[in-house]
Design an enzyme around this catalytic site. Sequence first.
Site, PDB file in Angstrom:
ATOM      1  N   GLY A  74       0.668  -1.136   0.041  1.00 30.35           N
ATOM      2  CA  GLY A  74      -0.122  -0.190  -0.113  1.00 30.35           C
ATOM      3  C   GLY A  74       0.895   1.207   0.013  1.00 30.35           C
ATOM      4  O   GLY A  74       0.611   2.141  -0.821  1.00 30.35           O
ATOM      5  N   ASN A 157      -7.845   4.109   8.505  1.00 30.83           N
ATOM      6  CA  ASN A 157      -7.397   3.087   9.285  1.00 30.83           C
ATOM      7  C   ASN A 157      -7.327   3.387  10.677  1.00 30.83           C
ATOM      8  O   ASN A 157      -7.671   2.308  11.518  1.00 30.83           O
ATOM      9  CB  ASN A 157      -5.937   2.757   8.846  1.00 30.83           C
ATOM     10  CG  ASN A 157      -4.849   3.894   8.892  1.00 30.83           C
ATOM     11  OD1 ASN A 157      -5.207   5.153   8.225  1.00 30.83           O
ATOM     12  ND2 ASN A 157      -3.947   3.837   9.792  1.00 30.83           N
ATOM     13  N   CYS A 331       1.913   2.671  12.563  1.00 30.48           N
ATOM     14  CA  CYS A 331       2.975   3.217  12.043  1.00 30.48           C
ATOM     15  C   CYS A 331       3.192   4.365  13.070  1.00 30.48           C
ATOM     16  O   CYS A 331       4.068   5.276  12.732  1.00 30.48           O
ATOM     17  CB  CYS A 331       2.817   3.693  10.923  1.00 30.48           C
ATOM     18  SG  CYS A 331       1.986   2.594   9.807  1.00 30.48           S
TER      19      CYS A 331
END
Length: 385
Positions: A74, A157, A331
């Site tokens: 992605g 997300n 992340c």
Amino acid sequence: MEQNGSIYLDYAATTPLDSEVLDAMLPYFRENFGNPSSIHRFGQRAEAALEQARETVATALNARASEILFTSGGTEGDNLALRGAALAMRKKNGAQRILISPVEHHAVLHTAQQLASDYDFKLDFLPVDRYGQVDPEDVEASLRADTAVVSVVYANNEIGTINPIAEIGKVCRQRNVPFHTDAVQAAAHLKMDVEADQVNFLAVGAHKFYGPKGVGALYVRRGMKILPTQTGGGQENGFRAGTQNIPYIIGLAESLRKAQLGLDARREYFTQLRDRIIAGVTASIPRANLTGHPTQRLPNHASFVFEGVDGNALLMMLDLEGFACSSGSACRVGTPKPSEVLLAAGYSKNWALGSLRITVGHDSTPEHVERFLDVLPRLVEKARS
Ligand SMILES: *Cc1c(COP(=O)(O)O)cnc(C)c1O
């Protein structure tokens, strides 16, 4: 998924590999090892498998095979679409503005920021409402003649909100501005259709839908120009040089096919688990807020903020008690900064630092959810003191 007494509730971070997908991949590590660019029959067999996978991905997205590029995931798809389109548009007509939402994944946000800081693009942000949702009318109002590319995440997300991609696509098409959407989360749960959504670019990554990590696809609408960011051989129509990772590409195609086929069968089940989590958390924990849209959200996604809580401490306590959850983005680990997404949705730092994301998957059960709901109130209380 339960392993050694730990319940996995973090399917938005990654998913386990589907064993049928693994079975489909294995021959391409062993006997079918050819290089698809080779002339001989080893190469021909690899090429046939590669092009079959391209067809499969195209069908799943309602695209043409010639519009599918394989990537390393992605992140690369987002990079290639944004950087590739921005540089190509500037070359073509001097366009120098990039317009993105403030709730993009870092793969888009940091790419846009780099284009602004090091390549002299101007970066503009769209407004979002308190659910982190973009209004197509704001896109229309923000588009300028010199906009090189627009990027809006399909489904976020961190907070699960789904954006009105088809309406945004329509606005961008009317104004002839390239539109990219990051569909890395969305492709696991929502029907993908690049024609209905009128997008020019769309990125997916296999490990979010039970495929392998390190492989993805980027849809590039026919006729769109992108400047390749990786140069070398002529693979992937010259847009992405390098010998293709055939086993992983086979895994990507099979996992995307299965994900898109199984959407309707799973939606109801996921929604029930999700809504039970939302009801349980908001009923039992004071000073708790659901983040993201209450209904226009991913069916497997529940996310919250708790006032005055250290989100990372809460995650560690949950882990010790046997629950694997997230603060919203894998992340962001180790960064004690509040999420840009939650700040954009209007939360103060004191709330935004206490974020928690619970995402369910194929093998989640109502019992997993009940066990989670049993321990959470006590841990939030502890994290507050
Ligand atoms: C996971 C994710 C990415 C990054 O994809 P990788 O395949 O892990 O590189 C980008 N955008 C969103 C919305 C994601 O959830």
